[in-house]
Design an enzyme around this catalytic site. Structure first.
Site, PDB file in Angstrom:
ATOM      1  N   ASP A   1       1.016  -1.202   0.113  1.00 43.46           N
ATOM      2  CA  ASP A   1      -0.025   0.085  -0.057  1.00 43.46           C
ATOM      3  C   ASP A   1       0.757   1.299  -0.022  1.00 43.46           C
ATOM      4  OD1 ASP A   1       0.924  -0.174   2.666  1.00 43.46           O
ATOM      5  OD2 ASP A   1      -0.898   0.205   3.596  1.00 43.46           O
ATOM      6  N   GLU A   2       2.015   1.087  -0.379  1.00 41.56           N
ATOM      7  CA  GLU A   2       2.908   2.300  -0.634  1.00 41.56           C
ATOM      8  C   GLU A   2       4.000   2.281  -1.823  1.00 41.56           C
ATOM      9  OE1 GLU A   2       3.669   4.188   4.136  1.00 41.56           O
ATOM     10  OE2 GLU A   2       5.337   3.037   3.044  1.00 41.56           O
TER      11      GLU A   2
END
Length: 402
Positions: free
Chosen positions: A99-100
């Protein structure tokens, strides 16, 4: 992405991620299961956060509890990476975690405007196309953008830092807020009288190097926001060791059972090292005790005479550490790491162990079979005992239900 797992699960159920009360739990059938993610409203109104336990969530009809769906999260992450190629070339994207991601936006000003304008556009497009909310930190290098994200952008949505912002934004913070400094390192730095990032930046770098080696040098320059690495380097830094940790499904009281799990984990750690053609000299073993023992545990390391990626070498080192530090406590968590790594390009022959080259070839041959037919294609006999966990873990994706 903001509360990524919880947002994906909410969208799959047709719910608004910002308005619903939803928690993603590793296993909804186990009351002690860990909350992997919670929507912002659940965090705010009920105080439930990542790492909370299922039994801590109040019995409220408004709250939705769902199992983790790792396959769906990974698919969404892949789609988001494709989405970023609208704005920058694929080579300018570095996926840091599920998620990054880092995006290098130099040279896109004529297309998208300033970095701030591009960040706002990405946020709007992502919300419109995926229904997901994100926060974006902007900086002159990956370290600065990551610090900006964690410290400011997660509160404001988009934030931008430059070097002149460090003294005001970063230096007053305690060490635990600094990227790359964990609780153990913080305690060691505290013993030197260093309690804030600013004090770390003002400390004598040679004394830091003497105390922590190359890590001391790195921490000093990070406190000044200096990161000369190319795109992708922060995750490469995380790859200087190969580690495996797991919270056991039950308390392990018998020493023999604990050793079974340790052997399985040594196999996994060395497999990861062999897949990267690496070997390491330092073996670390950590045991976390159960609530019956009122918590606690130990984490100790030992350096071997030469680098290795042989499972039994690592296992014997772990047994040595156990013999020295384990006193029969009930165990609930185990971590094993192989660090101080180098390229696996040579074998130190020994008159006492003439089969060493064959053992190394055998390890790579077993890995080739597992890589082709699955991790459970070859398992050690201990995995078929009641203590073994490898068979169960082979059914998981990213450590959780697929």
């Amino acid at each position: 992405m903001k509360s990524f797992y919880a947002s994906c699960s909410a969208l799959a159920l047709g719910l608004d991620p910002l308005e619903c009360y939803l928690a993603v739990v590793a296993d909804t059938n186990r009351s002690g299961s860990v909350v992997l993610a919670a929507t912002p409203k659940l965090k705010k109104d009920f105080g439930i956060k990542t790492g909370s336990r299922l039994f801590e969530i109040p019995d409220d009809p408004r709250i939705q509890l769902v199992n983790a769906r790792m396959a769906m999260y990974l698919d969404t992450s892949v789609e988001l990476t494709k989405f970023f190629t609208r704005y920058v070339p694929f080579e300018a994207i570095h996926v840091y975690s599920v998620d990054e991601s880092f995006l290098q936006v130099d040279g896109t000003e004529r297309l998208w405007g300033t970095a701030q304008q591009l960040a706002e556009r990405i946020r709007e497009d992502m919300l419109r196309d995926f229904g997901l909310t994100c926060a974006i930190g902007i900086g002159p290098n990956m370290l600065m953008s990551k610090l900006c994200l964690d410290i400011e952008a997660k509160k404001s949505g988009v934030a931008q830092w430059d070097f002149e912002d460090l003294k005001k934004e970063l230096w007053p913070l305690p060490l635990r807020e600094m990227w790359g400094i964990g609780s153990r390192m913080e305690k060691r730095l505290n013993r030197l009288g260093i309690r804030t990032v600013g004090q770390l930046a003002q400390y004598d770098v040679s004394r830091l190097e003497k105390a922590f080696g190359v890590m001391g040098n790195q921490m000093y320059y990070h406190a000044w926001g200096i990161d000369l690495s190319e795109l992708g380097a922060p995750i490469m830094q995380g790859q200087i060791s190969f580690a495996k940790g797991q919270i056991l499904l039950r308390d392990y009281k018998e020493k023999e059972e604990i050793e079974c799990v340790i052997l399985e984990m040594c196999e996994e750690v060395t497999r990861r090292a062999r897949n990267r053609s690496k070997a390491g000299r330092t073996v670390s073993l950590g045991l976390g005790y159960s609530k019956e023992e009122y918590g606690g545990g130990f984490h100790r390391s030992i350096s071997l005479d030469e680098p290795t990626n042989l499972t039994m070498d690592i296992y014997e080192a772990c047994l040595h550490l156990m013999k020295k530090h384990y006193r029969g406590e009930t165990v609930r968590q185990i971590t094993i790491a192989l660090s101080n790594v180098c390229d696996d390009v040579q074998v130190q022959l020994s008159l006492l162990d003439p089969d060493k080259p064959r053992k190394k070839e055998l390890g790579y041959a077993m890995d080739a079979i597992r890589n082709k037919y699955g991790s459970d294609a070859l398992l050690r006999a201990v995995s078929y005992t009641k203590a073994g966990t490898a068979k169960y873990r082979c059914t998981l994706l990213g450590g959780h239900k697929a």
